[in-house]
Design a protein around this motif. Structure first.
Motif, PDB file in Angstrom:
ATOM      1  N   TYR A   1       8.996  -6.356  -3.064  1.00 61.18           N
ATOM      2  CA  TYR A   1       9.060  -5.065  -3.240  1.00 61.18           C
ATOM      3  C   TYR A   1      10.307  -4.291  -2.420  1.00 61.18           C
TER       4      TYR A   1
ATOM      5  N   HIS B   1       0.933   3.120   3.743  1.00 58.08           N
ATOM      6  CA  HIS B   1       2.455   3.282   3.472  1.00 58.08           C
ATOM      7  C   HIS B   1       3.015   1.744   3.872  1.00 58.08           C
TER       8      HIS B   1
ATOM      9  N   GLU C   1       8.086   2.433  -7.629  1.00 57.36           N
ATOM     10  CA  GLU C   1       7.267   3.610  -6.843  1.00 57.36           C
ATOM     11  C   GLU C   1       7.713   3.659  -5.506  1.00 57.36           C
TER      12      GLU C   1
ATOM     13  N   ASN D   1       0.999  -1.079   0.046  1.00 55.88           N
ATOM     14  CA  ASN D   1       0.035   0.014  -0.032  1.00 55.88           C
ATOM     15  C   ASN D   1       0.821   1.246  -0.012  1.00 55.88           C
ATOM     16  N   HIS D   2       0.790   2.014  -1.084  1.00 58.86           N
ATOM     17  CA  HIS D   2       1.721   3.010  -1.312  1.00 58.86           C
ATOM     18  C   HIS D   2       0.915   4.451  -0.953  1.00 58.86           C
TER      19      HIS D   2
ATOM     20  N   LEU E   1      -1.785   2.464  -5.169  1.00 57.78           N
ATOM     21  CA  LEU E   1      -1.120   3.593  -5.511  1.00 57.78           C
ATOM     22  C   LEU E   1      -2.151   4.750  -5.142  1.00 57.78           C
TER      23      LEU E   1
ATOM     24  N   LEU F   1       7.576   3.642  -1.304  1.00 60.11           N
ATOM     25  CA  LEU F   1       6.184   3.293  -0.239  1.00 60.11           C
ATOM     26  C   LEU F   1       5.512   4.526  -0.073  1.00 60.11           C
ATOM     27  N   GLU F   2       5.951   5.636   0.542  1.00 58.64           N
ATOM     28  CA  GLU F   2       5.267   6.811   0.774  1.00 58.64           C
ATOM     29  C   GLU F   2       4.940   7.757  -0.289  1.00 58.64           C
ATOM     30  N   MET F   3       3.877   7.533  -0.710  1.00 57.07           N
ATOM     31  CA  MET F   3       3.590   8.517  -1.965  1.00 57.07           C
ATOM     32  C   MET F   3       2.436   9.248  -1.433  1.00 57.07           C
TER      33      MET F   3
ATOM     34  N   HIS G   1       0.013  -3.596  -5.861  1.00 52.41           N
ATOM     35  CA  HIS G   1       0.646  -2.421  -5.420  1.00 52.41           C
ATOM     36  C   HIS G   1      -0.734  -1.352  -5.602  1.00 52.41           C
TER      37      HIS G   1
END
Length: 175
Positions: A154, A58, A163, A36-37, A140, A165-167, A138
């Motif tokens: 990952y 995250h 990408e 989970n981003h 996003l 992890l913390e978006m 994933h």
């Protein structure tokens, strides 16, 4: 030879012949993982109806067995990913009343669940040729999804999804 013994031998022979005629299954089972981003918790998710677990904001989750995928990849395979999010994850964690007072807990639970959101996406299954290790989903920002069947988790340089992890959610999501 008695009739009873003959029936047992015939039954055993039929079972052996039936087992030989089945051959290899067209599908393989693999673990179902989530990355989970985004900042909202994933309460639960599924891929083509096969259920996965939850995933922290995250963070990681899933770890369910099994999702069934074709033994051999072929072009055009699509996966339907469905998931439920809690957009108020942080707030709900701060206001959790505990389980001591049933009425307060049920009021909190009903309020939290009334804000849960359901999402779905259709995504292509990427090629795989070295067997199936797992299906890694994933999540996003902007309710976008990517999947991989890579045998590397990952964060590995060999995992195709890069990408962070913390978006953060952008102010406006693309359509």
């Amino acid at each position: 030879m008695t009739r009873k013994l003959g029936l047992k031998l015939l039954s055993g022979l039929l079972l052996v012949l039936a087992g030989c005629s089945l051959g290899e299954s067209e599908y393989l089972g693999g673990d179902l993982w989530a990355v989970n981003h985004a900042s909202a918790a994933i309460n639960n998710f599924s891929v083509n109806g096969y259920g996965g677990g939850n995933a922290n904001p995250h963070g990681y989750g899933g770890g369910a067995c099994c999702v069934m995928l074709p033994r051999e990849w072929r072009p055009g395979i699509l996966m339907k990913v469905e998931w439920e999010t809690d957009p108020n994850t942080v707030e709900n964690g701060k206001t959790f009343p505990g389980f001591v007072n049933r009425e307060k807990f049920l009021a909190w639970k009903n309020n939290a669940e009334s804000n849960f959101q359901r999402h779905s996406a259709i995504v292509p299954l990427p090629p795989y040729d070295q067997g199936l290790c797992a299906l890694e989903v994933h999540f996003l920002p902007c309710h976008q999804v990517k999947v991989t069947t890579a045998c590397w988790g990952y964060g590995s340089p060999n995992n195709p999804i890069k990408e962070p992890l913390e978006m953060k959610e952008p102010p406006v999501c693309p359509k």
